[in-house]
Each structure stands twice: as structure tokens, then as C-alpha cells.
Design a protein around this motif. Structure first.
Motif, short mmCIF file in Angstrom:
data_model
loop_
_atom_site.label_atom_id
_atom_site.label_comp_id
_atom_site.label_asym_id
_atom_site.label_seq_id
_atom_site.Cartn_x
_atom_site.Cartn_y
_atom_site.Cartn_z
N GLU A 1 -23.94 20.43 11.41
CA GLU A 1 -25.14 21.32 11.20
C GLU A 1 -25.19 22.67 10.65
O GLU A 1 -25.97 22.99 10.00
N THR A 2 -24.07 23.07 10.34
CA THR A 2 -23.83 24.11 9.19
C THR A 2 -24.18 23.75 7.94
O THR A 2 -24.84 24.76 7.19
N ALA A 3 -23.69 22.70 7.52
CA ALA A 3 -23.88 22.15 6.12
C ALA A 3 -25.49 21.91 6.03
O ALA A 3 -26.00 22.49 4.97
N ILE A 4 -26.13 21.48 6.91
CA ILE A 4 -27.69 20.97 6.90
C ILE A 4 -28.20 22.38 6.63
O ILE A 4 -29.16 22.65 5.91
N ARG A 5 -27.79 23.61 7.46
CA ARG A 5 -28.62 24.70 7.46
C ARG A 5 -28.47 25.50 5.94
O ARG A 5 -29.24 25.90 5.55
N HIS A 6 -27.29 25.13 5.41
CA HIS A 6 -26.93 25.77 4.29
C HIS A 6 -27.64 25.07 2.99
O HIS A 6 -28.31 25.95 2.30
N ILE A 7 -27.64 23.70 3.16
CA ILE A 7 -28.42 23.07 2.00
C ILE A 7 -29.92 23.18 2.05
O ILE A 7 -30.51 23.37 1.02
N ALA A 8 -30.41 23.19 3.22
CA ALA A 8 -32.00 23.36 3.50
C ALA A 8 -32.25 24.53 2.73
O ALA A 8 -33.56 24.67 2.30
N ALA A 9 -31.58 25.68 2.94
CA ALA A 9 -32.00 26.88 2.24
C ALA A 9 -32.07 27.23 0.87
O ALA A 9 -32.55 28.09 0.50
N HIS A 10 -31.50 25.92 0.41
CA HIS A 10 -31.56 26.14 -1.19
C HIS A 10 -32.54 25.14 -1.83
O HIS A 10 -32.60 25.05 -2.93
N TYR A 11 -33.20 24.37 -1.10
CA TYR A 11 -34.36 23.45 -1.50
C TYR A 11 -35.69 24.08 -0.92
O TYR A 11 -35.86 24.50 0.54
N ALA A 12 -36.78 23.80 -1.60
CA ALA A 12 -38.05 24.06 -0.97
C ALA A 12 -38.44 22.63 -0.13
O ALA A 12 -38.23 21.66 -0.66
N TYR A 13 -39.38 22.67 0.70
CA TYR A 13 -39.65 21.37 1.47
C TYR A 13 -40.32 20.57 0.35
O TYR A 13 -40.16 19.31 0.34
N ASP A 14 -41.31 20.84 -0.43
CA ASP A 14 -42.23 20.05 -1.36
C ASP A 14 -42.56 20.71 -2.20
O ASP A 14 -42.83 22.08 -2.25
N THR A 15 -42.69 20.16 -3.66
CA THR A 15 -43.22 20.72 -4.73
C THR A 15 -44.09 19.75 -5.49
O THR A 15 -43.93 18.64 -5.25
N PHE A 16 -45.12 20.34 -6.24
CA PHE A 16 -46.13 19.19 -7.04
C PHE A 16 -45.75 19.49 -8.37
O PHE A 16 -46.38 18.66 -9.16
N ASN A 17 -44.98 20.16 -9.02
CA ASN A 17 -44.72 20.64 -10.33
C ASN A 17 -43.57 20.25 -10.57
O ASN A 17 -42.54 21.17 -9.84
N ASP A 18 -42.92 19.73 -11.63
CA ASP A 18 -41.46 19.55 -11.90
C ASP A 18 -40.71 20.97 -12.34
O ASP A 18 -39.54 20.94 -12.05
N GLU A 19 -41.73 21.91 -12.68
CA GLU A 19 -40.90 23.07 -13.26
C GLU A 19 -40.55 24.04 -11.82
O GLU A 19 -39.48 24.95 -12.11
N HIS A 20 -40.95 23.55 -10.90
CA HIS A 20 -40.37 24.40 -9.44
C HIS A 20 -38.98 23.61 -9.11
O HIS A 20 -38.54 24.00 -8.14
N GLY A 21 -38.48 22.59 -9.52
CA GLY A 21 -37.04 22.15 -9.37
C GLY A 21 -37.12 21.02 -8.17
O GLY A 21 -38.41 20.59 -7.80
N PRO A 22 -36.16 20.54 -7.94
CA PRO A 22 -35.97 19.42 -6.82
C PRO A 22 -36.38 20.16 -5.39
O PRO A 22 -36.67 21.11 -4.84
N SER A 23 -36.82 19.21 -4.36
CA SER A 23 -37.10 19.38 -3.22
C SER A 23 -36.59 18.58 -1.98
O SER A 23 -36.19 17.46 -2.39
N LEU A 24 -36.85 19.14 -0.73
CA LEU A 24 -36.27 18.13 0.22
C LEU A 24 -36.74 16.81 0.31
O LEU A 24 -36.36 15.56 0.52
N ARG A 25 -38.21 16.77 0.23
CA ARG A 25 -38.95 15.55 0.40
C ARG A 25 -38.99 14.80 -0.73
O ARG A 25 -38.95 13.46 -0.90
N GLY A 26 -38.83 15.31 -1.89
CA GLY A 26 -39.09 14.40 -3.37
C GLY A 26 -37.69 14.06 -3.62
O GLY A 26 -37.49 13.29 -4.81
N ASN A 27 -36.56 14.46 -3.36
CA ASN A 27 -35.33 14.49 -3.95
C ASN A 27 -34.27 14.15 -2.68
O ASN A 27 -33.25 14.70 -2.78
N ALA A 28 -34.68 13.05 -1.98
CA ALA A 28 -33.88 12.88 -0.86
C ALA A 28 -32.47 12.36 -1.24
O ALA A 28 -31.24 12.92 -0.52
N ASP A 29 -32.29 11.51 -2.22
CA ASP A 29 -31.04 11.04 -2.67
C ASP A 29 -30.17 12.36 -3.23
O ASP A 29 -28.85 12.40 -2.83
#
Length: 290
Positions: free
Chosen positions: A152-180
Motif C-alpha cells: 500500500e505504501t508503494a502504491i501511494r508513492h508510485i501514484a503520486a508520480h503519474y497523472a491519471y490520464d493524458t491526451f498528449n504524448d508530451e505530458h508523459g506516461p499516465s496511470l491509465r495509458g501506461n499500465a504495464d
């Protein structure tokens, strides 16, 4: 603490030997009962054989497949027996059972903030197994609870480094679009935390991902608006390409348009292509009066 192999011998041979000691001890006391005068030799031999039987019986242990027995002798770690079967180990030892099977931990749905500060709900499943029995038994109080808290600690730490979703590649990876990618980073993060407990992380996957209820409607409208804008941009780019190609083909075929007619044609083609409704053409048939 590191795992080491404990001393052991074939349990069936030890069981047979212990039964022989038991039979010998009983035979000594039966023979003693038939004598008129007690024989100190028979008494001592019977007691010794029964004591040997008791000692060997305390040394027998059964190890099931994908299971290990951690052997401790009066508080000292003597090793681990991980081979399945019946074994004889050091007598008068404590044999703690430890499972080596692959396990799943399904985390609770956690409410955290993503990289953009939006409250989201996230959950994951962690697939793991014990690879170092000494660390799992002695270096942490309860390795299963340790896995839960660190996951649970690792989940909170990783989630804080990604946005939920992005529509432009320039914004970087997201939780929804880069699950792997998120799962791989979470596995690496967890492995660093769980190495102290002798646990190997086999896989980590997101099982739940959603906006928090209080902003879900607003974020859905935002997603729809961004999707419409992105689609419109693609349509406009395609329409400009089509109009440019049409004008070039007309010029190649010898059709010359003055600037006014050229602008009118461009306007009509763009309106026809970009419009989300079918175009209704108006045909000019000329005027009634000259």
C-alpha cells in the motif's frame, strides 16, 4: 539472517530404528517380568532403549510439497528443510512451518492524489512468494502483514508520480495509458522494500483505477472536451490536406482560378469536410435578367 540447509537424514530409516528401540525396550521389561530377581542390566537397557525411542520420535518431521520447516534448537537457528518427505532432524528442536507457494495480495481501494493533484482511487494485486525462509521468519514480525503494508505504501508513492490520464504524448506516461510501465515500476519499488523479508515479487498489476466520486463528473466532462478538441484538430488537419491536394490537381489539369474563386472554393470545401452534418449544396442556375 540467511537461509541455510539443516542437517537431516532419511526419516523412514530413522522411524524403523526408533521402532526397533521401542520393541527392544518392551522386550527388556517383558524379560524382566519373567525373572524372579530384578536384573539391573535389563532395567538399564530397557530404560535406555525407551529414551532413545523418545529422542528419535521428537526428531521426525514431515515436509509437504512447496513447504519448508525452519529448525531452531533452544533459540538458535539451525537451518531449513525444504525437500518434501519424511526426515529426521536434530532432536528436541522447534520446527516452524512456512509456505513457499505463490501468493496473491489484493490491496484495498486507496484514495490518493495523482501527479496533477487530482484525488483518485487505485488498487492493485501483488503476486509474491517466500524465497528466504530465515529472513521471512526472523527479520520481520509477520511477513504477510509486512507485504500488505509495504504494498500500500508503494502504491501511494508510485501514484503520486503519474497523472491519471493524458491526451498528449508530451505530458508523459499516465496511470491509465501506461499500465504495464506503472506495474513494472511498482514491482521494482516493492522488491526493494520486501527484500528484507525474504520475499520475491513476481508481478504487480493495477486492478482498480478511477477518479474520486467528488470530481468524477467534472473530470468526465474534461475528458470529453479534450477528446472533442483532439478529434477536431485531426479533422482540420485532414481537411486542409484534402483541399491542398484538390487545388494542386486542378492546377495540374490546367484549371486556373482567380483569387476570389479560389478563396470561395477553399471555404466551401473546408465547411463541407469539417462540418459534423451533411452539407446541402446550393446550385446557381444563373439570373432571370441580363
Amino acid at each position: 539472517m540467511t537461509t541455510k540447509s539443516a542437517w537431516k537424514m532419511n526419516g523412514f530409516a530413522a522411524l524403523l530404528l526408533s521402532l526397533l528401540f521401542l520393541a527392544g525396550g518392551i522386550a527388556c521389561f517383558i524379560a524382566l517380568d519373567k525373572q524372579t530377581e530384578p536384573s539391573p542390566l535389563l532395567i538399564a537397557g530397557g530404560i535406555v532403549l525407551l529414551v532413545l525411542f523418545f529422542i528419535m520420535s521428537t526428531a521426525l518431521t514431515i515436509v509437504q510439497p512447496n513447504q519448508a520447516k525452519v529448525i531452531t534448537f533452544f533459540g538458535r537457528y539451525k537451518g531449513t528443510v525444504s525437500d518434501s518427505g519424511l526426515w529426521m532432524v536434530i532432536p528436541f528442536t522447534h520446527k516452524s512451518k512456512l509456505s513457499l507457494k505463490v501468493r496473491n495480495f489484493n490491496s484495498q481501494t486507496l484514495k490518493v492524489n495523482d501527479a496533477e493533484g487530482n484525488p483518485i482511487e487505485i488498487g492493485c494485486v501483488v503476486v509474491y512468494r517466500v524465497v528466504d525462509t530465515a529472513k521471512a521468519m526472523f527479520d520481520v514480525d509477520n511477513y504477510e502483514k509486512f507485504v500488505e503494508i509495504q504494498s500500500e505504501t508503494a502504491i501511494r508513492h508510485i501514484a503520486a508520480h503519474y497523472a491519471y490520464d493524458t491526451f498528449n504524448d508530451e505530458h508523459g506516461p499516465s496511470l491509465r495509458g501506461n499500465a504495464d510501465e506503472v506495474g513494472a515500476e511498482m514491482s521494482s519499488e516493492l522488491q526493494k522494500r520486501l527484500s528484507v523479508a525474504g520475499v520475491e515479487v513476481l508481478e504487480t498489476r493495477l486492478t482498480h483505477l478511477a477518479y474520486a466520486p467528488e470530481i468524477a463528473n467534472a473530470m468526465l466532462q474534461r475528458q470529453q472536451a479534450l477528446a472533442i478538441i483532439s478529434a477536431r484538430q485531426r479533422i482540420v488537419e485532414g481537411a486542409v490536406s484534402i483541399v491542398d491536394s484538390a487545388l494542386r490537381q486542378l492546377e495540374d489539369n490546367g484549371v486556373e482560378l482567380d483569387p476570389e474563386r479560389r478563396a470561395t472554393m477553399i471555404n466551401n470545401l473546408l465547411v463541407t469536410i469539417v462540418s459534423d452534418k451533411a452539407a446541402t449544396p446550393v446550385i446557381n442556375t444563373g439570373t432571370m435578367y441580363g
